[in-house]
Design an enzyme around this catalytic site. Structure first.
Site, PDB file in Angstrom:
ATOM      1  CB  ALA A  66      -0.879  -0.017   1.238  1.00  0.00           C
ATOM      2  N   GLY A 112       0.501  -4.950   0.885  1.00  0.00           N
ATOM      3  CA  GLY A 112      -0.698  -4.965   0.035  1.00  0.00           C
ATOM      4  C   GLY A 112      -0.450  -5.647  -1.309  1.00  0.00           C
ATOM      5  CD  GLU A 115      -2.476  -7.361   3.043  1.00  0.00           C
ATOM      6  OE1 GLU A 115      -2.117  -6.210   2.698  1.00  0.00           O
ATOM      7  OE2 GLU A 115      -3.069  -7.591   4.090  1.00  0.00           O
ATOM      8  CD  GLU A 135       1.553  -5.449   5.697  1.00  0.00           C
ATOM      9  OE1 GLU A 135       2.311  -6.412   5.939  1.00  0.00           O
ATOM     10  OE2 GLU A 135       0.833  -5.396   4.684  1.00  0.00           O
TER      11      GLU A 135
HETATM   12  N1  COA Z   1       4.608   3.100  -0.574  1.00  0.00           N
HETATM   13  C1  COA Z   1       4.998   4.265  -1.130  1.00  0.00           C
HETATM   14  N2  COA Z   1       6.107   4.383  -1.867  1.00  0.00           N
HETATM   15  C2  COA Z   1       6.852   3.283  -2.058  1.00  0.00           C
HETATM   16  C3  COA Z   1       6.506   2.036  -1.517  1.00  0.00           C
HETATM   17  C4  COA Z   1       5.320   1.965  -0.752  1.00  0.00           C
HETATM   18  N3  COA Z   1       4.883   0.828  -0.207  1.00  0.00           N
HETATM   19  N4  COA Z   1       7.451   1.130  -1.867  1.00  0.00           N
HETATM   20  C5  COA Z   1       8.345   1.788  -2.607  1.00  0.00           C
HETATM   21  N5  COA Z   1       7.995   3.080  -2.721  1.00  0.00           N
HETATM   22  C6  COA Z   1       8.701   4.163  -3.442  1.00  0.00           C
HETATM   23  C7  COA Z   1       9.905   4.673  -2.678  1.00  0.00           C
HETATM   24  O1  COA Z   1       9.511   5.614  -1.701  1.00  0.00           O
HETATM   25  C8  COA Z   1      10.725   5.264  -3.798  1.00  0.00           C
HETATM   26  O2  COA Z   1      10.154   6.500  -4.152  1.00  0.00           O
HETATM   27  P1  COA Z   1      11.127   7.818  -4.366  1.00  0.00           P
HETATM   28  O3  COA Z   1      12.036   7.409  -5.497  1.00  0.00           O
HETATM   29  O4  COA Z   1      10.155   8.883  -4.743  1.00  0.00           O
HETATM   30  O5  COA Z   1      11.822   8.012  -3.082  1.00  0.00           O
HETATM   31  C9  COA Z   1      10.464   4.312  -4.963  1.00  0.00           C
HETATM   32  O6  COA Z   1       9.245   3.647  -4.648  1.00  0.00           O
HETATM   33  C10 COA Z   1      11.547   3.273  -5.139  1.00  0.00           C
HETATM   34  O7  COA Z   1      11.704   2.560  -3.932  1.00  0.00           O
HETATM   35  P2  COA Z   1      13.113   2.379  -3.179  1.00  0.00           P
HETATM   36  O8  COA Z   1      12.821   2.135  -1.714  1.00  0.00           O
HETATM   37  O9  COA Z   1      14.022   3.504  -3.525  1.00  0.00           O
HETATM   38  O10 COA Z   1      13.638   1.040  -3.865  1.00  0.00           O
HETATM   39  P3  COA Z   1      14.676  -0.005  -3.257  1.00  0.00           P
HETATM   40  O11 COA Z   1      15.041  -0.908  -4.372  1.00  0.00           O
HETATM   41  O12 COA Z   1      15.754   0.663  -2.519  1.00  0.00           O
HETATM   42  O13 COA Z   1      13.826  -0.858  -2.169  1.00  0.00           O
HETATM   43  C11 COA Z   1      11.898  -2.048  -1.354  1.00  0.00           C
HETATM   44  C12 COA Z   1      12.764  -1.677  -2.577  1.00  0.00           C
HETATM   45  C13 COA Z   1      10.677  -2.795  -1.868  1.00  0.00           C
HETATM   46  C14 COA Z   1      12.692  -2.977  -0.400  1.00  0.00           C
HETATM   47  C15 COA Z   1      11.490  -0.760  -0.600  1.00  0.00           C
HETATM   48  O14 COA Z   1      10.936   0.145  -1.535  1.00  0.00           O
HETATM   49  C16 COA Z   1      10.458  -0.995   0.487  1.00  0.00           C
HETATM   50  O15 COA Z   1      10.795  -1.482   1.564  1.00  0.00           O
HETATM   51  N6  COA Z   1       9.201  -0.580   0.240  1.00  0.00           N
HETATM   52  C17 COA Z   1       8.144  -0.630   1.225  1.00  0.00           C
HETATM   53  C18 COA Z   1       7.699  -2.060   1.430  1.00  0.00           C
HETATM   54  C19 COA Z   1       6.633  -2.130   2.491  1.00  0.00           C
HETATM   55  O16 COA Z   1       6.865  -1.915   3.669  1.00  0.00           O
HETATM   56  N7  COA Z   1       5.417  -2.445   2.062  1.00  0.00           N
HETATM   57  C20 COA Z   1       4.294  -2.592   2.958  1.00  0.00           C
HETATM   58  C21 COA Z   1       3.494  -1.345   2.984  1.00  0.00           C
HETATM   59  S1  COA Z   1       2.119  -1.537   4.079  1.00  0.00           S
END
Ligand code: COA
Length: 260
Positions: A66, A112, A115, A135
């Site tokens: 999400a 999400g 999910e 989460e």
């Molecule tokens: N919500 C909002 N933005 C998200 C996102 C999310 N769940 N997941 C990734 N993004 C965005 C990042 O903020 C970044 O945006 P920016 O370039 O404007 O800063 C872009 O997507 C790229 O992500 P980034 O984190 O730079 O990539 P990465 O390769 O370093 O890491 C992940 C990849 C998936 C490990 C990392 O993005 C992450 O942990 N995301 C969240 C996962 C999460 O907790 N999901 C559950 C949400 S309830």
């Protein structure tokens, strides 16, 4: 259909929905969830669409969760509403469609995103895919059905471990767990999804819808799945698809299901 956050294509009875926010790793914001609801609804109503594939754009993510930036400031009431609305208009909605939905997991499927994949009728993944429900690392729990569907798919112990550790599992491990049915290379993922969809498309869509309802009944509170199966089985006998399927078998030819 014109959308900002998703792409919808149709080809030979199979529709493909691509979540198209690659710069945000296809994170599910409110607008995307609404667009998905509209797209799934229209495809369900379109009788020429016999199966749906959902995937993410780019080579990095299916859906990375999400959209955290949208709910970081939410109150208790807003948090509850976010979960209730999302479950109603997207996650439960997909699970209960009569049209089969295959998730083609092409990278991160987190929170999400996993999910969403779990709400689909089954899942396949490319070998770079990583799945998890992180989460609790954000101080919240899965809210789009993850605490319910993950134990259904992989068992309670594995689900508890994945949720509590906020860890990620790779595609092959997800296959060992029964979370995904097949693992392929990135290039082969969509061709495999199309191949599975075309096998589905040959069968009676009415019977497939009935099978989805009967299988899902096992997971509904207070519903006896065997009773649902008896009812749905009986209903099939009143369809033209049943007449065509049995007649074609007896006449040693391929069926041409009318879909009613
Ligand atoms: N919500 C909002 N933005 C998200 C996102 C999310 N769940 N997941 C990734 N993004 C965005 C990042 O903020 C970044 O945006 P920016 O370039 O404007 O800063 C872009 O997507 C790229 O992500 P980034 O984190 O730079 O990539 P990465 O390769 O370093 O890491 C992940 C990849 C998936 C490990 C990392 O993005 C992450 O942990 N995301 C969240 C996962 C999460 O907790 N999901 C559950 C949400 S309830």
């Amino acid at each position: 259909m014109n959308f900002e956050n998703i792409l919808v294509e149709k080809n030979n009875g199979t529709a493909r929905i691509t979540i198209n926010r690659p710069n945000k790793l296809n994170a599910l914001n409110k607008a995307t969830i609404k667009e998905l609801n509209v797209a799934f609804g229209a495809l369900e109503d379109n009788k020429s669409v016999k199966s749906i594939i959902i995937t993410g754009s780019g080579d990095k993510a299916f859906v990375a969760g999400a959209d955290i930036s949208e709910f970081a400031h939410f109150s208790v009431d807003e948090g509850g509403e976010l979960s209730r609305l999302g479950q109603t208009i997207l996650f439960d909605y997909i699970e209960n469609l009569s049209t089969p939905v295959i998730a083609a997991i092409n990278g991160f499927a987190l929170g999400g995103g996993l999910e969403l994949a779990m709400a689909c009728h089954f899942r396949i993944a490319s070998d770079n895919a990583k799945m998890g429900l992180p989460e609790v690392s954000l101080g919240v729990i899965p809210g789009y059905g993850g605490t319910q569907r993950l134990p259904q798919l992989v068992g309670k112990g594995k689900a508890m471990e994945l949720i509590m550790t906020a860890g990620m599992i790779a595609a092959e491990e997800a296959k060992d767990w029964g979370l995904v049915n097949h693992v392929t290379t990135q290039e082969e993922l969509l061709p495999l999804a199309e191949k599975l969809a075309s096998k589905i498309n040959r069968n009676s869509s009415l019977a497939i819808g009935a099978a989805i309802r009967a299988v899902n009944a096992n997971f509904e509170d207070g519903v006896n799945g065997f009773d649902t199966e008896i009812e749905e089985f009986g209903e099939c006998f009143g369809t033209k698809d049943f007449k065509e399927g049995t007649t074609a078998f007896l006449e040693k030819r391929k069926p041409n299901f009318p879909g009613n």
